[in-house]
Design a protein around this motif. Structure first.
Motif, PDB file in Angstrom:
ATOM      1  N   ARG A 291      -7.015  -7.801  25.439  1.00 50.18           N
ATOM      2  CA  ARG A 291      -6.512  -7.484  26.777  1.00 50.18           C
ATOM      3  C   ARG A 291      -4.986  -7.499  26.784  1.00 50.18           C
ATOM      4  O   ARG A 291      -4.343  -6.610  27.378  1.00 50.18           O
ATOM      5  N   ALA A 292      -4.397  -8.503  26.113  1.00 47.12           N
ATOM      6  CA  ALA A 292      -2.936  -8.602  26.079  1.00 47.12           C
ATOM      7  C   ALA A 292      -2.317  -7.370  25.435  1.00 47.12           C
ATOM      8  O   ALA A 292      -1.308  -6.837  25.921  1.00 47.12           O
TER       9      ALA A 292
ATOM     10  N   THR B 231      -4.257  -3.690  27.316  1.00 49.36           N
ATOM     11  CA  THR B 231      -4.127  -3.564  28.764  1.00 49.36           C
ATOM     12  C   THR B 231      -2.719  -3.877  29.233  1.00 49.36           C
ATOM     13  O   THR B 231      -2.148  -3.140  30.048  1.00 49.36           O
ATOM     14  N   ASP B 232      -2.140  -4.962  28.706  1.00 49.18           N
ATOM     15  CA  ASP B 232      -0.855  -5.452  29.206  1.00 49.18           C
ATOM     16  C   ASP B 232       0.337  -5.070  28.336  1.00 49.18           C
ATOM     17  O   ASP B 232       1.484  -5.337  28.718  1.00 49.18           O
ATOM     18  N   GLY B 233       0.088  -4.476  27.157  1.00 51.38           N
ATOM     19  CA  GLY B 233       1.180  -4.019  26.301  1.00 51.38           C
ATOM     20  C   GLY B 233       2.019  -5.128  25.714  1.00 51.38           C
ATOM     21  O   GLY B 233       3.219  -4.946  25.461  1.00 51.38           O
ATOM     22  N   GLU B 234       1.416  -6.281  25.452  1.00 50.15           N
ATOM     23  CA  GLU B 234       2.181  -7.417  24.938  1.00 50.15           C
ATOM     24  C   GLU B 234       2.288  -7.396  23.413  1.00 50.15           C
ATOM     25  O   GLU B 234       1.492  -6.756  22.716  1.00 50.15           O
ATOM     26  N   ASP B 235       3.280  -8.137  22.933  1.00 50.76           N
ATOM     27  CA  ASP B 235       3.555  -8.256  21.496  1.00 50.76           C
ATOM     28  C   ASP B 235       2.648  -9.334  20.902  1.00 50.76           C
ATOM     29  O   ASP B 235       2.926 -10.526  21.029  1.00 50.76           O
TER      30      ASP B 235
ATOM     31  N   VAL C 245       3.724 -15.476  22.680  1.00 47.98           N
ATOM     32  CA  VAL C 245       2.580 -14.803  23.308  1.00 47.98           C
ATOM     33  C   VAL C 245       1.275 -15.389  22.790  1.00 47.98           C
ATOM     34  O   VAL C 245       0.355 -15.686  23.567  1.00 47.98           O
ATOM     35  N   LEU C 246       1.191 -15.593  21.493  1.00 44.74           N
ATOM     36  CA  LEU C 246      -0.041 -16.119  20.898  1.00 44.74           C
ATOM     37  C   LEU C 246      -0.345 -17.529  21.401  1.00 44.74           C
ATOM     38  O   LEU C 246      -1.507 -17.852  21.688  1.00 44.74           O
TER      39      LEU C 246
END
Length: 219
Positions: free
Chosen positions: A129-130, A133-137, A143-144
């Motif tokens: 999802r990150a 959907t959310d375009g995260e690194d 983030v992890l």
């Protein structure tokens, strides 16, 4: 009443693989339809589509054009198909122009640790999802660690895993094991160590295959 048939399911996938997100969603939907028929024990196995990527990643569109020798129009057409398939499963696929693709080795190390805690599926879904959907690194340790916490894991321990390089050898060994068994593309769903369901199949395909495997399993 017949007891549910126990099935070990090894789901070989990468965090940055859109068909893996589709495949996992479809597999879980199929298993809900098979409630009471099968009892699934799901193990997430690592596969890196782009192990050579630097930590900062690359532009996703340029990466796909170079890797597969296709143009922008084909990239966008492929994304439209993925977006439609994902939406049908309730998964929002927002990858497009400006998106990046990242190295996923640390994410796999964290998933290995999460499986030892029984929270691997929650973390896997949070990672998918990150990213999609959310375009995260998903190469970022910050983030992890945050996603680990959201998945019900201890954030301090997650940070320790990432900073110490823990489970790197375990992940490499698992990657090598499935590559030696002929897995060259993902997702690959292996049932009871012998039955392969390739690709991000629709839920009904997973359901039929699992039902047949369960029926043929020794009583």
């Amino acid at each position: 009443m017949t007891a549910p048939a126990p099935l070990r399911i090894d789901f070989v996938s990468d965090v940055s693989c859109p068909w893996c997100a589709i495949g996992l969603s479809a597999l879980e939907q199929a298993l809900r339809q098979l409630d009471g028929v099968v009892q699934a024990d799901i193990h997430l196995q690592p596969f890196e589509l782009n192990p050579q990527l630097p930590a900062e990643g690359e532009d996703a569109t340029e990466h796909l054009m170079h890797k597969y020798g296709i143009g922008m129009a084909q990239v966008e057409a492929n994304r439209a198909v993925i977006r439609e398939r994902a939406a049908a499963l309730g998964f929002a696929f927002n990858v497009g122009v400006g998106s990046r693709v990242y190295n996923t080795f640390d994410a796999h190390r964290l998933l290995h640790w999460a499986e030892l805690q029984g929270r691997h599926l929650a973390l896997k879904k949070a990672l998918l999802r990150a990213y999609f959907t959310d375009g995260e690194d998903v190469a970022s340790h910050e983030v992890l660690v945050r996603l680990a916490g959201e998945a019900g894991l201890d954030r301090d321990e997650a940070r320790r895993v990432l900073e110490t390089g823990a489970y790197a050898e375990d992940v490499r060994a698992q990657e090598a094991f499935f590559q030696q068994r002929g897995i060259r593309s993902v997702p690959a769903t292996i049932v009871n160590g012998t039955h392969l369901i390739p690709g991000g199949q629709p839920p009904e395909v997973f359901e039929q295959a699992l039902r047949e495997i369960a029926a043929a399993a020794p009583g």
